[in-house]
Enzyme design. Sequence first.
Site, PDB file in Angstrom:
ATOM      1  N   GLN A 125       0.812  -1.226   0.000  1.00  0.00           N
ATOM      2  CA  GLN A 125       0.000   0.000   0.000  1.00  0.00           C
ATOM      3  C   GLN A 125       0.841   1.270   0.000  1.00  0.00           C
ATOM      4  O   GLN A 125       0.373   2.320  -0.423  1.00  0.00           O
ATOM      5  CB  GLN A 125      -0.931   0.034   1.221  1.00  0.00           C
ATOM      6  CG  GLN A 125      -1.977  -1.060   1.239  1.00  0.00           C
ATOM      7  CD  GLN A 125      -2.999  -0.932   0.108  1.00  0.00           C
ATOM      8  OE1 GLN A 125      -3.234   0.155  -0.418  1.00  0.00           O
ATOM      9  NE2 GLN A 125      -3.615  -2.040  -0.276  1.00  0.00           N
TER      10      GLN A 125
ATOM     11  N   LYS B  61      -1.205  -2.325  -7.701  1.00  0.00           N
ATOM     12  CA  LYS B  61      -1.589  -1.218  -6.818  1.00  0.00           C
ATOM     13  C   LYS B  61      -0.868   0.065  -7.229  1.00  0.00           C
ATOM     14  O   LYS B  61      -0.951   1.084  -6.572  1.00  0.00           O
ATOM     15  CB  LYS B  61      -1.263  -1.567  -5.370  1.00  0.00           C
ATOM     16  CG  LYS B  61      -1.871  -2.907  -4.958  1.00  0.00           C
ATOM     17  CD  LYS B  61      -2.318  -2.949  -3.548  1.00  0.00           C
ATOM     18  CE  LYS B  61      -2.610  -4.356  -3.092  1.00  0.00           C
ATOM     19  NZ  LYS B  61      -4.024  -4.617  -2.893  1.00  0.00           N
TER      20      LYS B  61
HETATM   21  N1  PMP Z   1      -0.252  -6.496   1.908  1.00  0.00           N
HETATM   22  C1  PMP Z   1      -1.108  -5.481   1.867  1.00  0.00           C
HETATM   23  C2  PMP Z   1      -1.001  -4.394   2.896  1.00  0.00           C
HETATM   24  C3  PMP Z   1      -2.069  -5.421   0.874  1.00  0.00           C
HETATM   25  O1  PMP Z   1      -2.934  -4.402   0.831  1.00  0.00           O
HETATM   26  C4  PMP Z   1      -2.139  -6.446  -0.094  1.00  0.00           C
HETATM   27  C5  PMP Z   1      -3.193  -6.435  -1.184  1.00  0.00           C
HETATM   28  N2  PMP Z   1      -4.479  -6.159  -0.721  1.00  0.00           N
HETATM   29  C6  PMP Z   1      -1.216  -7.483  -0.008  1.00  0.00           C
HETATM   30  C7  PMP Z   1      -0.288  -7.471   1.000  1.00  0.00           C
HETATM   31  C8  PMP Z   1      -1.212  -8.586  -0.993  1.00  0.00           C
HETATM   32  O2  PMP Z   1      -0.917  -8.113  -2.257  1.00  0.00           O
HETATM   33  P1  PMP Z   1      -1.170  -9.010  -3.548  1.00  0.00           P
HETATM   34  O3  PMP Z   1      -2.571  -9.524  -3.427  1.00  0.00           O
HETATM   35  O4  PMP Z   1      -0.992  -8.062  -4.680  1.00  0.00           O
HETATM   36  O5  PMP Z   1      -0.155 -10.099  -3.511  1.00  0.00           O
END
Ligand code: PMP
Length: 406
Positions: free
Chosen positions: A203, A226
């Site tokens: 984030q 993101k």
């Molecule tokens: N950590 C945080 C703080 C997140 O917001 C997210 C995605 N929501 C993730 C890890 C995992 O990321 P990803 O699903 O892109 O692997």
Amino acid sequence: MIQSIDDIRADFPILHRKVKGHPLVYLDNAATTQKPKAVIDALTYYYTNTNANVHRGIHSLAEEATADFEATRDTVKEFINSAHREEVIFTRGTTESINLVAYTWGRQNIKEGDEIIISAMEHHSNIVPWQILCEEKNALLKVIPITEHGEIIMEEFDKLFSPKTKLVSVVHVSNAMGTINPVEEIINKSHAVGAKVLIDGAQSSMHLDINVQKLNCDFFACSAHKLFGPTGIGVLYGKKEILESMPPFHGGGEMIKDCTLPKTTYADLPYKFEAGTPNIGDTIAFKAALEYIQSIGKAHIRKHEDELLRYATEKLLQINGLKIIGTARNKISVISFVINGVHPQDVGILLDNKGIAIRTGHHCAQPLMDFYEIPGTMRASFAVYNTIEEIDKLTEGLQKAIKLLL
Ligand code: PMP
């Protein structure tokens, strides 16, 4: 030159579609961001012009694809300011990056009785890999408590250290609340007791300047989707000497130096950790996403998002019975909230009927929801392309939803 909000919105084709007859109001940016045309074009260009497997081919397409693919590594290096390009490992995203560390560094370094520290506001992807590792190794997972405002309690963190502390793995910015954690202090304190530190930057990478050398973290994980980039591609940064000491994650093509039936030697960084055909097209398009962010500038992004956060906080707090979950002094543009007597999911559905996309639920942070003794929240998360008018639509939509539901 600072671009106007209209110019920025014009770069994102999806923002001009309608949902259920209404202009889309996309406020679910913490889940994933929308993609600018430059990213969509880069992906189309690759499949239209240079599609080939990377690294091994000697024909023109392979050379062009390899050059474009490796160019993204250089752009990521600049984006996070790592000292070396081979410290940038491509993964499927933050989740895979954290698992890579757990399954390689973790299996190699965590012994029975050792301790790993996480915080009470972690995403499941920064909890479960450590639980699996701790179970396998008979190690202990300790949790830094947080305040009602959703801030890490640093004095309690200090008390968790022991000679057995081997790793501290914390989120830079909470996806569920927007809290910005004092990671510099966390990293310094952890290093003082000899522990390594992983920062979950899923984030933070969009909203804050990331300088892994200045942070001095040992690992940093983030996801392209993101960051206005494609899904299925992300980054694990690791300090070179640590990555070099780690065993590989996946075995297969690309990650070998020499493979004979009795024994295989492994490729140098970063390829040791990039077995198999990578996600070439999305990696190439990721470069366009990072360049897009740089062209707007993080400072401008943050300034606009902070204005949205301030305005939305003020507007939402005027709604009767609404409570914000996560009121840290230092936060990014995420507002989680609950409303007395209404279920988040019902509100989410009613807002969707007006074309407004928010997220409802536990946000993959169930232990955090347990802390607040709630099943979930409604969450609006803003990006640089969101507007004050969209927040007005959200507020109005919420008021109408409450009237219908109460
Ligand atoms: N950590 C945080 C703080 C997140 O917001 C997210 C995605 N929501 C993730 C890890 C995992 O990321 P990803 O699903 O892109 O692997």
